[in-house]
Design an enzyme around this catalytic site. Structure first.
Site, PDB file in Angstrom:
ATOM      1  N   ASP A  31      28.442 -13.256  17.198  1.00 28.53           N
ATOM      2  CA  ASP A  31      27.381 -12.518  18.041  1.00 28.53           C
ATOM      3  C   ASP A  31      27.017 -13.468  19.212  1.00 28.53           C
ATOM      4  O   ASP A  31      27.193 -14.597  19.164  1.00 28.53           O
ATOM      5  CB  ASP A  31      26.191 -12.393  16.962  1.00 28.53           C
ATOM      6  N   ALA A  73      28.966  -4.931  18.103  1.00 27.36           N
ATOM      7  CA  ALA A  73      28.415  -5.625  19.258  1.00 27.36           C
ATOM      8  C   ALA A  73      28.575  -4.860  20.416  1.00 27.36           C
ATOM      9  O   ALA A  73      29.725  -4.146  21.008  1.00 27.36           O
ATOM     10  CB  ALA A  73      29.247  -6.855  19.555  1.00 27.36           C
ATOM     11  N   ALA A  74      27.350  -4.177  20.927  1.00 28.28           N
ATOM     12  CA  ALA A  74      27.316  -3.310  22.136  1.00 28.28           C
ATOM     13  C   ALA A  74      26.048  -3.436  22.673  1.00 28.28           C
ATOM     14  O   ALA A  74      25.078  -3.448  21.872  1.00 28.28           O
ATOM     15  CB  ALA A  74      27.818  -2.101  21.758  1.00 28.28           C
ATOM     16  N   TYR A 140      26.596   5.127  28.669  1.00 28.07           N
ATOM     17  CA  TYR A 140      26.612   4.866  27.289  1.00 28.07           C
ATOM     18  C   TYR A 140      27.348   5.332  26.444  1.00 28.07           C
ATOM     19  O   TYR A 140      28.279   4.929  25.584  1.00 28.07           O
ATOM     20  CB  TYR A 140      24.912   4.661  26.676  1.00 28.07           C
ATOM     21  N   ILE A 206       4.792  11.938  23.823  1.00 25.79           N
ATOM     22  CA  ILE A 206       5.639  12.771  23.419  1.00 25.79           C
ATOM     23  C   ILE A 206       6.615  13.222  24.540  1.00 25.79           C
ATOM     24  O   ILE A 206       5.763  13.672  25.499  1.00 25.79           O
ATOM     25  CB  ILE A 206       5.217  13.783  22.602  1.00 25.79           C
ATOM     26  N   ASP A 283      17.683  14.125  27.224  1.00 26.73           N
ATOM     27  CA  ASP A 283      17.364  14.258  25.859  1.00 26.73           C
ATOM     28  C   ASP A 283      17.916  15.626  25.367  1.00 26.73           C
ATOM     29  O   ASP A 283      17.191  16.733  25.995  1.00 26.73           O
ATOM     30  CB  ASP A 283      15.904  14.162  25.559  1.00 26.73           C
TER      31      ASP A 283
HETATM   32  N1  UFG Z   1      10.845   9.956  21.914  1.00 24.52           N
HETATM   33  C1  UFG Z   1       9.271  10.377  22.252  1.00 24.52           C
HETATM   34  N2  UFG Z   1       8.753   9.197  22.726  1.00 24.52           N
HETATM   35  C2  UFG Z   1       9.132   8.090  22.623  1.00 24.52           C
HETATM   36  C3  UFG Z   1      10.327   7.812  22.213  1.00 24.52           C
HETATM   37  C4  UFG Z   1      11.091   8.816  21.841  1.00 24.52           C
HETATM   38  O1  UFG Z   1       8.937  11.623  22.378  1.00 24.52           O
HETATM   39  O2  UFG Z   1       8.319   7.217  23.010  1.00 24.52           O
HETATM   40  C5  UFG Z   1      11.594  11.407  21.483  1.00 24.52           C
HETATM   41  C6  UFG Z   1      12.927  11.381  22.260  1.00 24.52           C
HETATM   42  O3  UFG Z   1      12.553  12.152  23.184  1.00 24.52           O
HETATM   43  C7  UFG Z   1      13.814  12.101  21.196  1.00 24.52           C
HETATM   44  C8  UFG Z   1      13.251  11.344  19.823  1.00 24.52           C
HETATM   45  O4  UFG Z   1      12.012  10.710  20.238  1.00 24.52           O
HETATM   46  O5  UFG Z   1      13.747  13.285  20.911  1.00 24.52           O
HETATM   47  C9  UFG Z   1      14.041  10.052  19.396  1.00 24.52           C
HETATM   48  O6  UFG Z   1      14.240   9.220  20.492  1.00 24.52           O
HETATM   49  P1  UFG Z   1      15.030   7.634  20.281  1.00 24.52           P
HETATM   50  O7  UFG Z   1      14.703   7.148  21.644  1.00 24.52           O
HETATM   51  O8  UFG Z   1      14.209   7.218  18.965  1.00 24.52           O
HETATM   52  O9  UFG Z   1      16.404   7.861  20.021  1.00 24.52           O
HETATM   53  P2  UFG Z   1      17.188   9.005  20.723  1.00 24.52           P
HETATM   54  O10 UFG Z   1      17.536  10.335  20.047  1.00 24.52           O
HETATM   55  O11 UFG Z   1      17.059   9.044  22.031  1.00 24.52           O
HETATM   56  O12 UFG Z   1      18.638   7.980  20.694  1.00 24.52           O
HETATM   57  C10 UFG Z   1      19.400   7.982  19.630  1.00 24.52           C
HETATM   58  C11 UFG Z   1      20.203   6.473  19.625  1.00 24.52           C
HETATM   59  C12 UFG Z   1      21.267   6.217  20.738  1.00 24.52           C
HETATM   60  C13 UFG Z   1      21.885   7.618  20.975  1.00 24.52           C
HETATM   61  C14 UFG Z   1      21.287   8.790  21.093  1.00 24.52           C
HETATM   62  C15 UFG Z   1      21.952   9.982  21.241  1.00 24.52           C
HETATM   63  O13 UFG Z   1      19.246   5.572  19.419  1.00 24.52           O
HETATM   64  O14 UFG Z   1      22.018   5.120  20.528  1.00 24.52           O
HETATM   65  O15 UFG Z   1      20.447   8.975  19.991  1.00 24.52           O
HETATM   66  O16 UFG Z   1      21.373  10.965  21.837  1.00 24.52           O
HETATM   67  F1  UFG Z   1      22.738   7.271  22.163  1.00 24.52           F
END
Ligand code: UFG
Length: 336
Positions: A31, A73-74, A140, A206, A283
């Site tokens: 790492d 690792a990414a 990504y 939200i 999203d």
């Molecule tokens: N969300 C909110 N408020 C916040 C954060 C998130 O409403 O403050 C919502 C987002 O819009 C989403 C859900 O909560 O609908 C989950 O969001 P996250 O950020 O926790 O996770 P993501 O679904 O965006 O991300 C995940 C992985 C990424 C991957 C992605 C694919 O963490 O690595 O799914 O869409 F790329």
């Protein structure tokens, strides 16, 4: 097996490393601590190196007689990948190619690769099967897809055995409370909500309540990080040179943002105020895995429910309100 875990000081990598040891494998962590936490690797042998430093990576593989690699690792911030794609292309693509070439040089021919449901982009249908078209909508997601392609080509040409594991929403923390999620900055829903419960934030935003879902908020498939870890070990143990596995890792069940917040309220016993704000760019309304291929191929399925995910995360965040609290280590690593 003697397994090199790249990114083994990171969130999913550290849980997988723990699971590997539990299953009787010998683990070496590699790492660069750009995002990881030295403490998350515990007492496991640790190589502080960047994937781009190929001679160093080859030397580590040779010195530790490595037989297989788990590659975590990414960089994984979808939003940053849009504003600063260069670091994503360099780290996630060039770094991974450097690792694959190091493996060829050290004659290591098995790899389990950390991929993502973000490679599917906006899905045409849910649940998502592995043959769903992959059209990522963020740099990504594209970097992860590019490496899936490289793995397929290396497998065909050089006999590499690989598993590309496409995670849905990794969440939760180790049951013993020793390791958990600690991102800086934090962008993931569950840790953000629990930070409100801890009094570290006033409210949680939200992102959109006008999605075509039953309560108007986005639906995701939250999978416990220890269930992900178990799947990695199962994939590794199944791999043979030349084999190609491409599998979704999810529970097959979706939960909305509102449902996650309600359950957090119940578990943490805190009102958790919310603010409704605009949709976050990129999203998709719903991402849920069809996880039947992993069941068929690995005899694996996720065991932990959303309640258990949030309970384990709450235990971790409550006991470690500053996460690993190691920002000094990171500064030192950057300067040393
Ligand atoms: N969300 C909110 N408020 C916040 C954060 C998130 O409403 O403050 C919502 C987002 O819009 C989403 C859900 O909560 O609908 C989950 O969001 P996250 O950020 O926790 O996770 P993501 O679904 O965006 O991300 C995940 C992985 C990424 C991957 C992605 C694919 O963490 O690595 O799914 O869409 F790329």
């Amino acid at each position: 097996m003697r397994v090199l875990v790249t990114g083994g000081a990171g969130y999913v990598g550290s849980h997988a490393a723990k699971q590997l040891v539990k299953s009787g494998h010998d683990v070496v962590i590699l790492d660069n601590l750009a995002e990881g936490h030295r403490q998350a690797a515990g007492n496991l042998p640790f190589v502080s190196a960047d994937l781009l430093d190929r001679p160093r990576v080859v030397a580590a593989m040779q010195e530790h007689k490595i037989e297989a690699v788990m590659h975590f690792a990414a960089f994984a911030y979808v939003g940053v990948s849009v504003t600063d794609p260069a670091i994503y292309y360099r780290n996630n693509i060039v770094g991974s190619l450097s690792l694959l070439d190091a493996m060829r040089e050290a004659a290591v021919n098995r790899i389990v690769f950390s991929s993502t449901c973000a490679t599917y982009g906006i899905p045409n249908h849910v649940p998502i099967t592995e043959d769903h078209p992959q059209h990522p909508i963020s740099p990504y997601g594209f970097t992860k897809l590019a490496i899936e392609h490289a793995l397929a080509d290396y497998s065909h040409a050089y006999g590499l055995g690989y598993a590309a594991l496409r995670y849905f929403n990794a969440s939760g923390a180790a049951a013993d409370g020793t390791i958990g999620e600690d991102h800086d900055p934090e962008t993931h829903l569950i840790p953000l909500v629990l930070q409100v419960a801890l009094g570290q934030r006033e409210s949680v935003d939200i992102f959109g309540t006008d999605y075509p879902t039953p309560d108007g908020t986005c639906i995701r498939d939250y999978i416990h990080v220890d269930d992900l870890a178990t799947a990695h070990v199962a994939a590794l143990e199944k791999l043979k040179p030349g084999m190609a596995l491409k599998l979704n890792l999810g529970t097959g069940h979706g939960a909305s943002v509102q449902e996650v917040i309600s359950l957090c309220r119940e578990i943490a016993g805190h009102p958790i105020p919310i603010r409704t704000v605009a949709r976050r760019e990129g999203d998709p309304p719903a991402l849920v895995a069809d996880a039947s291929a992993a069941k068929r191929e690995l005899n694996w399925q996720a065991k932990r429910t959303l309640r258990e995910i949030i309970q384990s995360a709450w235990k971790w965040h409550r006991s470690n309100p500053r996460g690993f609290g190691d920002s000094q280590n990171r500064v030192c690593d950057a300067n040393c």
